[in-house]
Design a protein around this motif. Structure first.
Motif, PDB file in Angstrom:
ATOM      1  N   LEU A  14       0.834  -1.182   0.000  1.00  0.00           N
ATOM      2  CA  LEU A  14       0.000   0.000   0.000  1.00  0.00           C
ATOM      3  C   LEU A  14       0.868   1.229   0.000  1.00  0.00           C
ATOM      4  CD1 LEU A  14      -2.427  -0.918   2.908  1.00  0.00           C
ATOM      5  CD2 LEU A  14      -3.025  -0.853   0.514  1.00  0.00           C
ATOM      6  N   ALA A  16       0.184   5.222   0.902  1.00  0.00           N
ATOM      7  CA  ALA A  16      -0.823   6.154   1.395  1.00  0.00           C
ATOM      8  C   ALA A  16      -0.192   7.517   1.582  1.00  0.00           C
ATOM      9  CB  ALA A  16      -1.408   5.650   2.712  1.00  0.00           C
ATOM     10  N   ALA A  56      -6.569  -0.923   3.059  1.00  0.00           N
ATOM     11  CA  ALA A  56      -6.698   0.031   1.951  1.00  0.00           C
ATOM     12  C   ALA A  56      -8.058   0.716   1.999  1.00  0.00           C
ATOM     13  CB  ALA A  56      -6.506  -0.692   0.612  1.00  0.00           C
ATOM     14  N   LEU A  59      -8.221   3.143   5.077  1.00  0.00           N
ATOM     15  CA  LEU A  59      -7.449   4.367   4.843  1.00  0.00           C
ATOM     16  C   LEU A  59      -8.159   5.272   3.844  1.00  0.00           C
ATOM     17  CD1 LEU A  59      -3.842   2.878   4.735  1.00  0.00           C
ATOM     18  CD2 LEU A  59      -4.734   4.491   6.436  1.00  0.00           C
ATOM     19  N   ALA A  60      -8.732   4.680   2.794  1.00  0.00           N
ATOM     20  CA  ALA A  60      -9.468   5.464   1.807  1.00  0.00           C
ATOM     21  C   ALA A  60     -10.699   6.106   2.438  1.00  0.00           C
ATOM     22  CB  ALA A  60      -9.867   4.585   0.620  1.00  0.00           C
ATOM     23  N   ARG A  64      -7.636   9.213   3.003  1.00  0.00           N
ATOM     24  CA  ARG A  64      -6.267   9.090   2.487  1.00  0.00           C
ATOM     25  C   ARG A  64      -6.294   8.616   1.047  1.00  0.00           C
ATOM     26  NH1 ARG A  64      -3.354  11.503   6.526  1.00  0.00           N
ATOM     27  NH2 ARG A  64      -3.936  10.589   8.500  1.00  0.00           N
ATOM     28  N   VAL A  66      -4.857   6.175  -1.513  1.00  0.00           N
ATOM     29  CA  VAL A  66      -4.262   4.852  -1.342  1.00  0.00           C
ATOM     30  C   VAL A  66      -4.048   4.198  -2.699  1.00  0.00           C
ATOM     31  CG1 VAL A  66      -4.599   2.540  -0.358  1.00  0.00           C
ATOM     32  CG2 VAL A  66      -5.396   4.555   0.897  1.00  0.00           C
ATOM     33  N   TYR A 114     -10.243   3.197  -3.442  1.00  0.00           N
ATOM     34  CA  TYR A 114      -8.796   3.367  -3.560  1.00  0.00           C
ATOM     35  C   TYR A 114      -8.344   2.941  -4.950  1.00  0.00           C
ATOM     36  CZ  TYR A 114      -9.168  -1.569  -2.298  1.00  0.00           C
ATOM     37  OH  TYR A 114      -9.523  -2.893  -2.243  1.00  0.00           O
TER      38      TYR A 114
END
Length: 142
Positions: A14, A16, A56, A59-60, A64, A66, A114
């Motif tokens: 990943l 980020a 992922a 975080l998305a 973020r 990604v 992402y």
């Protein structure tokens, strides 16, 4: 490859961008290095793919940017991202053998929010022998 056994260790990774708050393509924020996370383990069935796809998506969802890079020939992270590995081109394999730029292989996972560079069984065909700069660890020969 695993240091002692020499066996392949499938992995996904990943990227980020910690400064980005909206999912979009393009360069990272000026002066900010992206975080690179790799989820790797030689043992199968320990949750590498599940962890990576869920991380992922989380975080998305947190805003973020990604990029998930699937480098496992089974392509399960690709499929888990809602992308049919049998219908994609180019893949991470094309990037690794310099047939295309990484940017040109990026797909969007609509369900995960992402970006993804997908993998499929093309990675297993050559065992790495076609990769630029590849040399046998045992003989040193190309």
């Amino acid at each position: 490859r695993h240091e002692r056994s020499g066996t392949a260790v499938p992995a996904v990774g990943l990227l980020a961008d910690p400064a980005a708050r909206t999912p979009s393509r393009g360069a990272t924020s000026p002066g900010v290095m992206p975080h690179v996370l790799a989820v790797v383990n030689q043992k199968g069935g320990v949750g590498k793919t599940t962890t990576t796809v869920n991380l992922a998506a989380a975080l998305a969802q947190a805003g973020r940017r990604v990029l998930l890079v699937d480098v496992d020939p089974q392509g399960n992270a690709t499929m888990g991202s809602g992308i049919d590995k049998r219908q994609i081109e180019p893949t991470v394999y094309a990037v690794l053998i310099d047939q295309c730029r990484a940017h040109d292989a990026i797909l969007r996972s609509a369900q995960g929010g992402y970006d993804l560079i997908a993998a499929n069984r093309e990675l297993a065909i050559t065992g790495g022998r076609e990769l630029p700069g590849w040399r046998s660890q045992r003989t040193g020969a190309p």
